[in-house]
Write an enzyme that holds these catalytic residues in place. Structure first.
Site, mmCIF file in Angstrom:
data_model
loop_
_atom_site.group_PDB
_atom_site.id
_atom_site.type_symbol
_atom_site.label_atom_id
_atom_site.label_comp_id
_atom_site.label_asym_id
_atom_site.label_seq_id
_atom_site.Cartn_x
_atom_site.Cartn_y
_atom_site.Cartn_z
ATOM 1 N N THR A 44 19.216 25.736 67.723
ATOM 2 C CA THR A 44 20.459 25.851 68.491
ATOM 3 C C THR A 44 20.220 25.580 69.969
ATOM 4 O O THR A 44 20.949 24.825 70.611
ATOM 5 C CB THR A 44 21.054 27.255 68.319
ATOM 6 O OG1 THR A 44 21.228 27.522 66.934
ATOM 7 C CG2 THR A 44 22.383 27.370 69.035
ATOM 8 N N THR A 45 19.164 26.188 70.520
ATOM 9 C CA THR A 45 18.845 26.011 71.934
ATOM 10 C C THR A 45 18.434 24.575 72.235
ATOM 11 O O THR A 45 18.589 24.105 73.361
ATOM 12 C CB THR A 45 17.726 26.989 72.348
ATOM 13 O OG1 THR A 45 18.099 28.307 71.940
ATOM 14 C CG2 THR A 45 17.495 26.984 73.853
ATOM 15 N N TYR A 107 30.710 27.116 59.127
ATOM 16 C CA TYR A 107 32.100 26.684 59.040
ATOM 17 C C TYR A 107 32.681 26.791 57.635
ATOM 18 O O TYR A 107 33.785 27.294 57.469
ATOM 19 C CB TYR A 107 32.285 25.254 59.567
ATOM 20 C CG TYR A 107 33.745 24.850 59.667
ATOM 21 C CD1 TYR A 107 34.537 25.348 60.699
ATOM 22 C CD2 TYR A 107 34.337 24.030 58.718
ATOM 23 C CE1 TYR A 107 35.883 25.018 60.771
ATOM 24 C CE2 TYR A 107 35.671 23.696 58.780
ATOM 25 C CZ TYR A 107 36.438 24.189 59.820
ATOM 26 O OH TYR A 107 37.771 23.869 59.892
ATOM 27 N N TYR A 133 17.655 31.527 58.548
ATOM 28 C CA TYR A 133 18.153 31.814 59.886
ATOM 29 C C TYR A 133 19.562 32.374 59.761
ATOM 30 O O TYR A 133 20.480 31.670 59.343
ATOM 31 C CB TYR A 133 18.132 30.532 60.733
ATOM 32 C CG TYR A 133 18.656 30.637 62.142
ATOM 33 C CD1 TYR A 133 18.851 31.862 62.778
ATOM 34 C CD2 TYR A 133 18.940 29.486 62.870
ATOM 35 C CE1 TYR A 133 19.318 31.936 64.073
ATOM 36 C CE2 TYR A 133 19.408 29.542 64.171
ATOM 37 C CZ TYR A 133 19.596 30.768 64.768
ATOM 38 O OH TYR A 133 20.077 30.835 66.055
ATOM 39 N N ARG A 138 27.453 32.711 65.423
ATOM 40 C CA ARG A 138 27.663 31.276 65.602
ATOM 41 C C ARG A 138 28.172 30.584 64.342
ATOM 42 O O ARG A 138 28.949 29.640 64.428
ATOM 43 C CB ARG A 138 26.360 30.596 66.048
ATOM 44 C CG ARG A 138 26.064 30.748 67.531
ATOM 45 C CD ARG A 138 24.877 29.881 67.928
ATOM 46 N NE ARG A 138 24.607 29.960 69.345
ATOM 47 C CZ ARG A 138 25.069 29.119 70.265
ATOM 48 N NH1 ARG A 138 25.838 28.109 69.915
ATOM 49 N NH2 ARG A 138 24.762 29.270 71.535
ATOM 50 N N LYS A 161 14.631 34.382 60.387
ATOM 51 C CA LYS A 161 14.996 34.653 61.773
ATOM 52 C C LYS A 161 16.315 35.421 61.730
ATOM 53 O O LYS A 161 17.357 34.878 61.379
ATOM 54 C CB LYS A 161 15.163 33.355 62.562
ATOM 55 C CG LYS A 161 15.666 33.570 63.996
ATOM 56 C CD LYS A 161 15.956 32.242 64.687
ATOM 57 C CE LYS A 161 16.538 32.472 66.084
ATOM 58 N NZ LYS A 161 16.897 31.187 66.753
ATOM 59 N N ILE A 203 11.769 34.361 67.981
ATOM 60 C CA ILE A 203 12.185 32.999 68.330
ATOM 61 C C ILE A 203 13.079 33.152 69.545
ATOM 62 O O ILE A 203 14.219 33.601 69.447
ATOM 63 C CB ILE A 203 12.874 32.298 67.154
ATOM 64 C CG1 ILE A 203 11.860 32.114 66.013
ATOM 65 C CG2 ILE A 203 13.438 30.950 67.593
ATOM 66 C CD1 ILE A 203 12.411 31.421 64.781
#
Length: 291
Positions: A44-45, A107, A133, A138, A161, A203
């Site tokens: 994501t980052t 989504y 994850y 999000r 994660k 992370i």
């Protein structure tokens, strides 16, 4: 074993959004010099959402090449279509990644059974260690701890994660999964407490700007030296908070540029850090001795 400080690496970009390959090489070497234990590429980052597939895979290849076996590379390969996640995971394996990070499908909101079957399918299709994850803030979907426990015994699934910051959930996962299943924090604010409970790393977004401190903090927390780890956490607390004054990775991209590490490039729909936050982020970096 993959453990410790795993930087959720930013993907350097020029002001026009073009990928900055020289900047990426520089960041990789700097993190290794600073003691980072593993690199997460295109999470994501790393702005996976705005890279096309060719760029996504090229970033993974270049990080793997630059690391050259010095520390593990974990490739972000999640997708909300199982077939696409399998293709990305296979490509990451072909590129030489040591493991993949597979976010819950976003989504389309699968059921718990859908989450189980999705991750099981990836693990069966590609012989690459997979970190689940879970980041419901999000993705809009939360992988229940019971589903994590089901997946923990699937071949090639090595850990998760967990980014909810929920310590009771973390404790349950530690107690109800095999001893070699890795619980990794995805939330810098609660990472130390998760590791003290039995987690094996973080992370980290903050590691982009404070790699040495986050690495030491993780080493101490995993070793059970709680007071020493918490002391570093307290020193970094203003930075942890500053990295989320706007949506990640907007603040951290600005911060690494302020430190002279990369240019401050982002792609729409992300926008540069609002000017009203500049002083807060700069002061947090200064207070932590990073400027």
């Amino acid at each position: 074993m993959i453990q410790g400080s795993m930087v959720a690496l930013v993907t350097p970009m020029q002001a026009d959004g073009a990928l900055d390959w020289k900047g990426l090489h520089k960041l990789v070497d700097w993190h290794i010099e600073q003691g980072t234990h593993a690199i997460v590429a295109v999470g994501t980052t790393g702005e996976s959402a705005t890279l096309d597939v060719d760029e996504h895979l090229e970033v993974i290849r270049k990080v793997v090449d630059q690391v050259h076996g010095r520390i593990p590379v974990i490739a972000g390969t999640g997708a909300n279509a199982t077939s696409e996640a399998i293709e990305l995971t296979q490509a990451a394996k072909d590129a030489g990644a040591d493991a993949c990070l597979s976010v819950t499908p976003y989504y389309n909101k699968p059921t718990q059974e859908g989450l189980f079957l999705h991750h099981q399918a990836i693990a069966k299709a590609v012989a690459l260690p997979q970190l689940l994850y879970n980041v419901p803030g999000r993705t809009g979907v939360d992988m229940a701890p019971e589903t994590v426990a089901r997946l923990a015994v699937v071949d090639n699934i090595i850990g998760i994660k967990e980014a909810t910051g929920d310590m009771e959930r973390a404790r349950w996962i530690v107690q109800n999964t095999p001893d070699d299943f890795l619980l990794i924090s995805g939330d810098d604010l609660t990472a130390v407490e998760l590791m003290i409970l039995g987690g094996k790393g973080d992370i980290s977004v903050t590691a982009n700007v404070a790699p040495a401190a986050v690495a030491k903090m993780c080493e101490l927390a995993i070793a059970g030296q709680a007071a020493e780890a918490r002391a570093i956490h307290e020193q970094l607390l203003p930075v942890h908070n500053a990295m989320f004054v706007e949506s990640n990775p907007i603040p951290v991209k600005w911060a690494v540029a302020e430190m002279g590490l990369t240019a401050d490039g982002l792609r729409l729909p992300l926008t540069p850090l609002s000017e009203k936050y500049h002083a807060q982020v700069r002061e947090a970096l200064r207070a932590a001795g990073l400027l």
